[in-house]
Design a protein around this motif. Structure first.
Motif, mmCIF file in Angstrom:
data_model
loop_
_atom_site.group_PDB
_atom_site.id
_atom_site.type_symbol
_atom_site.label_atom_id
_atom_site.label_comp_id
_atom_site.label_asym_id
_atom_site.label_seq_id
_atom_site.Cartn_x
_atom_site.Cartn_y
_atom_site.Cartn_z
ATOM 1 N N GLU A 1 29.883 42.548 39.513
ATOM 2 C CA GLU A 1 30.034 42.208 40.935
ATOM 3 C C GLU A 1 30.823 43.308 41.652
ATOM 4 N N ASP A 2 31.898 43.788 41.001
ATOM 5 C CA ASP A 2 32.706 44.840 41.636
ATOM 6 C C ASP A 2 31.921 46.141 41.764
ATOM 7 N N ARG B 1 30.986 48.003 45.265
ATOM 8 C CA ARG B 1 31.348 49.416 45.528
ATOM 9 C C ARG B 1 30.129 50.201 45.972
ATOM 10 N N LEU B 2 29.031 50.026 45.258
ATOM 11 C CA LEU B 2 27.822 50.783 45.602
ATOM 12 C C LEU B 2 27.311 50.382 46.986
ATOM 13 N N ASP C 1 36.094 38.079 46.286
ATOM 14 C CA ASP C 1 37.122 38.569 45.358
ATOM 15 C C ASP C 1 37.529 37.526 44.307
ATOM 16 N N ALA C 2 36.533 36.874 43.716
ATOM 17 C CA ALA C 2 36.811 35.940 42.608
ATOM 18 C C ALA C 2 37.193 36.726 41.348
ATOM 19 N N ASP C 3 37.713 36.022 40.358
ATOM 20 C CA ASP C 3 37.897 36.614 39.024
ATOM 21 C C ASP C 3 36.532 36.504 38.331
ATOM 22 N N TRP C 4 35.715 37.546 38.514
ATOM 23 C CA TRP C 4 34.286 37.452 38.175
ATOM 24 C C TRP C 4 34.055 37.107 36.707
ATOM 25 N N ALA C 5 34.776 37.778 35.814
ATOM 26 C CA ALA C 5 34.519 37.581 34.378
ATOM 27 C C ALA C 5 34.872 36.152 33.968
ATOM 28 N N LYS C 6 36.031 35.691 34.434
ATOM 29 C CA LYS C 6 36.478 34.346 34.068
ATOM 30 C C LYS C 6 35.541 33.303 34.679
ATOM 31 N N SER C 7 35.184 33.509 35.929
ATOM 32 C CA SER C 7 34.300 32.570 36.614
ATOM 33 C C SER C 7 32.961 32.479 35.884
ATOM 34 N N PHE C 8 32.399 33.647 35.524
ATOM 35 C CA PHE C 8 31.112 33.636 34.819
ATOM 36 C C PHE C 8 31.226 32.857 33.513
ATOM 37 N N ALA C 9 32.258 33.174 32.718
ATOM 38 C CA ALA C 9 32.395 32.548 31.394
ATOM 39 C C ALA C 9 32.535 31.036 31.535
#
Ligand code: URC
Length: 292
Positions: free
Chosen positions: A77-78, A82-83, A187-195
């Motif tokens: 997501e980050d 950025r891109l 700006d979520a905690d993407w990795a934690k949210s996904f898991a």
């Protein structure tokens, strides 16, 4: 009558990007498929072939690889944000960007620092849309294949002249889940949210006694929304991977729910959206994504 140019976008699809990051002799690989699409003041190239406002798709591809070197890729997501913000921020005619990323899994070979075995076909996904200074993130999972061998029934449906399906109170339920969820904010905690979302969906599929795949689909989305306040909406597409009991009577054998034929097509296709009734507007979050 006049003929006019409708909505359009262009970019480099399916850039295959693999990065190796090193912590001493311990390596980590990230394997991504990145698609970029740009939107904006692009009438000239379509109408006259004047490419003055067209950032070449080849440049878009190069940007993906250069960005992967210039800073750690991090969460998909980050990287997508950025891109997208770079393309919109650096090219005046470009007002919008859509970045799609699939992450493919590699599992470490037991105890080994730099050898990996390809994981399942399941992909973590994100679709980031940037429009001017706004951005939307829709993340998800694709090809998450699950099966339960009991705890699923299907009966009570209408019987018309064309109905042959037998009612059942004990069947195999199997599906390949495509899930997308729309985040509130960027700006979520993407990795934690996904898991956590993935694990909630798996637990709900397993625990929920199913009277239809539709009921299971709703329960999975509902459980995600109950547990994860950063998510506004979940869209699910779940093919019913039918497992038909094989008729063994010709061989004098009784099939006591043990022997099945796994059909690959046709398949039932169950799709739906589950959302908060007070969810913020979707804006462009779903634009150009399939409905489910
Ligand atoms: O869970 C199910 N939903 C359906 O709509 C359906 N239709 C069907 O033939 N089998 C099933 N199973």
């Amino acid at each position: 009558m006049a003929i006019v140019l409708g909505p359009n976008q262009y970019g480099k699809a399916e850039n295959r990007l693999v990065t190796v990051s090193r912590n001493g002799s311990v390596h980590t690989v990230k394997d991504l498929t990145v698609s970029t699409s740009l939107r904006g003041d692009l009438a000239d190239t379509h109408l006259t072939g004047d490419n003055a406002k067209v950032l070449a798709t080849d440049t878009q591809k190069n940007t993906v690889y250069a960005f992967a070197k210039q800073a750690p890729v991090g969460e998909i997501e980050d990287f997508a944000l950025r891109l997208g913000r770079h393309f919109v921020g650096s090219q005046e005619p470009i007002t919008g960007a859509r970045i799609l990323i699939d992450e493919h899994s590699w599992d470490r070979i037991d105890g080994h620092d730099h050898s990996f075995v390809q994981g399942s076909n399941e992909k973590r996904t994100t679709a980031v849309t940037v429009d001017g200074s706004q951005a939307w993130v829709v993340s998800g999972v694709r090809d998450m294949v699950v099966l339960k061998s009991t705890g699923s029934e299907f009966h009570g449906y209408p019987k018309d002249p064309y109905t042959t399906l037998k009612e059942t109170d004990d069947r195999i339920l199997a599906t390949s889940v495509t899930a997308r969820w729309r985040y509130i904010g960027t700006d979520a905690d993407w990795a934690k949210s996904f898991a956590e979302i993935r694990s909630i969906m798996l637990k709900t599929f397993a625990d929920k006694h199913s009277l239809s795949l539709q009921q299971t689909l709703y329960a999975m989305g509902e459980a995600v929304l109950n547990a994860r306040s950063e998510v506004a909406e979940v869209r699910l597409s779940m093919p019913n991977k039918h497992h038909f009991l094989v008729d063994l009577s010709a061989f004098g054998l009784e099939n006591d729910n043990e022997v099945f034929y796994a059909a690959d097509r046709p398949y039932g296709l169950i799709e739906g959206s589950i959302l908060r009734d007070d969810a913020p507007e979707a804006g462009l979050a779903w634009s150009t994504l399939p409905a489910f």
